[in-house]
Scaffold this active site. Structure first.
Site, short mmCIF file in Angstrom:
data_model
loop_
_atom_site.label_atom_id
_atom_site.label_comp_id
_atom_site.label_asym_id
_atom_site.label_seq_id
_atom_site.Cartn_x
_atom_site.Cartn_y
_atom_site.Cartn_z
N ASN A 8 0.22 -62.90 -113.86
CA ASN A 8 0.24 -62.49 -112.45
C ASN A 8 1.53 -62.98 -111.79
O ASN A 8 1.93 -64.13 -111.99
CB ASN A 8 -0.98 -63.13 -111.76
CG ASN A 8 -1.29 -62.55 -110.40
OD1 ASN A 8 -1.46 -61.35 -110.27
ND2 ASN A 8 -1.39 -63.40 -109.39
N HIS A 61 2.81 -58.37 -102.57
CA HIS A 61 3.00 -58.90 -101.22
C HIS A 61 4.20 -58.17 -100.60
O HIS A 61 5.35 -58.55 -100.82
CB HIS A 61 3.29 -60.41 -101.27
CG HIS A 61 2.11 -61.23 -101.63
ND1 HIS A 61 0.98 -61.29 -100.84
CD2 HIS A 61 1.86 -62.03 -102.70
CE1 HIS A 61 0.09 -62.10 -101.41
NE2 HIS A 61 0.60 -62.56 -102.54
N GLU A 120 3.03 -66.68 -111.72
CA GLU A 120 4.37 -66.91 -111.13
C GLU A 120 5.29 -67.77 -111.99
O GLU A 120 5.86 -68.75 -111.52
CB GLU A 120 4.22 -67.53 -109.75
CG GLU A 120 3.39 -66.68 -108.80
CD GLU A 120 3.25 -67.29 -107.41
OE1 GLU A 120 3.63 -68.46 -107.22
OE2 GLU A 120 2.76 -66.59 -106.52
N GLU A 152 -2.84 -58.95 -104.92
CA GLU A 152 -2.83 -59.74 -103.68
C GLU A 152 -2.19 -58.93 -102.55
O GLU A 152 -1.43 -59.47 -101.74
CB GLU A 152 -2.08 -61.06 -103.88
CG GLU A 152 -2.60 -61.88 -105.05
CD GLU A 152 -1.88 -63.22 -105.24
OE1 GLU A 152 -1.11 -63.63 -104.34
OE2 GLU A 152 -2.11 -63.85 -106.28
N ASP A 172 -0.73 -57.15 -99.45
CA ASP A 172 -0.65 -57.21 -97.99
C ASP A 172 0.70 -56.60 -97.60
O ASP A 172 1.64 -56.62 -98.39
CB ASP A 172 -0.87 -58.61 -97.41
CG ASP A 172 -0.06 -59.72 -98.07
OD1 ASP A 172 0.91 -59.42 -98.80
OD2 ASP A 172 -0.39 -60.90 -97.86
C1 XIL Z 1 -2.07 -68.87 -101.16
C2 XIL Z 1 -3.30 -69.06 -100.30
O1 XIL Z 1 -3.58 -67.86 -99.62
C3 XIL Z 1 -3.06 -70.16 -99.31
O2 XIL Z 1 -4.27 -70.49 -98.64
C4 XIL Z 1 -2.56 -71.43 -100.03
O3 XIL Z 1 -2.23 -72.40 -99.07
C5 XIL Z 1 -1.36 -71.10 -100.86
O4 XIL Z 1 -1.68 -70.07 -101.77
N1 XIL Z 1 0.44 -66.04 -104.52
C6 XIL Z 1 -0.70 -66.49 -105.12
C7 XIL Z 1 -1.79 -67.02 -104.29
O5 XIL Z 1 -0.86 -66.33 -106.33
O6 XIL Z 1 -2.54 -68.00 -104.96
C8 XIL Z 1 -1.28 -67.56 -102.98
O7 XIL Z 1 -2.39 -67.95 -102.18
C9 XIL Z 1 -0.44 -66.52 -102.29
C10 XIL Z 1 0.74 -66.16 -103.14
#
Ligand code: XIL
Length: 481
Positions: free
Chosen positions: A214, A251, A174, A280, A282
């Site tokens: 990422n 996401h 990020e 990731e 969802d």
């Molecule tokens: C999130 C976790 O799911 C949470 O438990 C934590 O509080 C914050 O991070 N992008 C990412 C992940 O790269 O590491 C994040 O995970 C979600 C968004």
């Protein structure tokens, strides 16, 4: 994350910063035997009836993220074991978790997830080494070259521990803002080259793991942030900065949704000669159409190597109120699950390298336990000897194991095994050692954790290879410095 405005009305959302309390001094050893399964693509095989089986048909993986607390959750573990062949730790391998205080590395929580995953035949994605969020508290009091050095030390410390064990590392997470420029952060303030410095340090620390950038909101090809990341990857590739993959978080929650040009984005990144992965995923209310679409985008791009969902059941999700995952709170598969399985089974492309030879059937999901099918071959006596045995075979592939023994009276501080694979044999994956070469004459040296062998002690490394097992690897020998 997500402080900046997002496309399609993505909601602003703050992260919960993990604060590691107290000094954790117990460092759990990572399991010394890594059992990694790798898919052998075969699009003509029967459709898979689980996520991983359906993904493996085309040489892909299907992954999930898990927190350490899920290790005591039998409902979660049952689905994880049945459906997934790749695992990511939700928080346990992040910078604040692995180095809470300067130079004090704590791997217990990450190792617990790693060990469970490999003991259940999964591979593991490392997440993450350098990020503006979830940083060790001591990074907050550093800047400039001191912070830069702390980042490099962190990469070296964590990667040394997991050397040779992980499939991928999210080296940098990020680092871009929504407008396509670099996100402002303490790491960015150390100089614009911080990302390439991180990747170069990572490559030197573990040459065996694939190194990924990422990010989120880089799924829409016409979005400024996507272009910003694309231009960085293209620049890295043109200048030889080591980078192997791009992770698109995917996401489609918090206001985002599947863009119609997602496949274009994936194929455009892939054209830069990097793997791409959905890391990731969802989707708000687990829209079957969006899950189907994101899966199809991946399976249509050869270099799209796999999909990971951020949790398994809605109750595992960081955005649980959106019920965004493939299983409900009672562990039942939702309609989106079938949409994903069907889309995986309908894959039209295979991951390069996963389907040679073409007739190779799927690798068994657990390593074969058949007795050796060839007599052991022992190398030349010397400071160390190497003995090979075939531990399993199937049409078109086999699994082998080499035992390295110290026959001398002094402790060895490292070893190298040379062997020659027969014509038509090629390495798919190797663990507990670091190889150079993948066919013909190959050489395997010890991993960081198994180079030291006391008098009479032995260790093993293993591998999966394509090709017939009828000819055992020959010319086996062992040398030690
Ligand atoms: C999130 C976790 O799911 C949470 O438990 C934590 O509080 C914050 O991070 N992008 C990412 C992940 O790269 O590491 C994040 O995970 C979600 C968004």
């Amino acid at each position: 994350m997500n402080e900046a405005p997002a496309p399609q009305g993505r909601h602003t959302r703050g992260r919960v910063r993990l604060v590691a309390g107290g000094a954790i001094t117990v460092v759990t050893a990572v399991a010394s035997v890594v059992v990694a399964t790798l898919a052998h693509a075969d699009l003509s095989g029967p459709p898979g009836t689980t996520l991983k089986a359906a993904a493996e048909r085309s040489g892909r993986y299907f992954g999930a993220a898990m927190g350490g607390d899920r290790l005591g959750d039998s409902g979660f573990l049952t689905i994880a074991n049945r459906e997934f062949d790749m695992m990511t730790a939700v928080n346990e391998m992040k910078p604040d978790a692995t180095e809470p205080n300067r130079g004090q590395f704590t791997f217990g929580a990450g190792d617990a997830i790693y060990n469970w995953a490999v003991q259940h035949g999964m591979r593991v994605r490392g997440h993450t080494l350098a990020w503006h969020a979830q940083q060790p508290r001591f990074w907050g009091s550093l800047s400039g070259s001191a912070l830069r050095q702390a980042m490099i030390d962190h990469i070296n410390g964590v990667m040394a521990h997991y050397k040779g064990k992980l499939a991928y590392w999210d080296v940098v997470n990020e680092a871009f803002a929504e407008n396509g420029s670099r996100r402002s952060s303490n790491l960015q303030s150390t100089g614009n080259d911080w990302i390439e410095v991180a990747f170069r340090a990572a490559r030197a620390a573990d040459p065996s793991v694939k190194l990924c950038y990422n990010d989120y909101n880089i799924e829409n090809w016409s979005y400024a942030k996507t272009q910003g990341v694309y231009n960085m990857i293209r620049d890295f590739k043109s200048r030889g900065v080591p980078i192997d993959c791009v992770g698109l978080q995917t996401h489609f929650t918090g206001g985002s949704s599947l863009p119609s040009n997602f496949q274009t984005t994936l194929s455009s990144f892939a054209a830069l000669d990097v793997d791409v992965a959905l890391t990731e995923a969802d989707v708000t209310n687990a829209s079957p159409a969006q899950y189907q679409g994101l899966t199809q985008a991946c399976t249509s791009v050869p270099r799209c190597v796999g999909i990971t969902t951020w949790g398994i059941r809605d109750s595992d999700s960081w955005r649980g109120s959106e019920n965004p995952l493939l299983f409900d709170r009672n562990s039942n598969a939702k309609p989106a699950y079938s949409a994903v399985v069907n889309a995986l089974n309908a894959a039209t492309t295979t991951v390069p390298g996963s389907s040679t030879p073409p007739s190779s059937p799927s690798t068994p999901s657990t390593p074969p336990s058949t007795p050796p099918s060839t007599p052991p071959v022992t190398g030349q006596p010397g400071a160390c000897t190497a003995t090979y045995r075939t531990t399993g075979s199937w049409g078109g592939g086999f699994q082998g194991e080499v035992t390295v023994t110290n026959n001398g009276s002094a402790t060895l501080t490292g070893w190298t095994v040379n062997l020659t694979l027969a014509s038509g044999q090629s390495l798919v994956n190797l663990w507990n050692g670091i190889n150079s070469g993948g066919s013909g004459a190959i050489s395997v040296r010890n991993a960081a954790y198994n180079g030291s062998l006391g008098a009479g002690a032995s260790t093993t490394f293993g591998f999966v290879a394509n090709g017939s097992s009828s000819t055992a690897p020959g010319d086996i020998s062992c040398t030690s410095p």
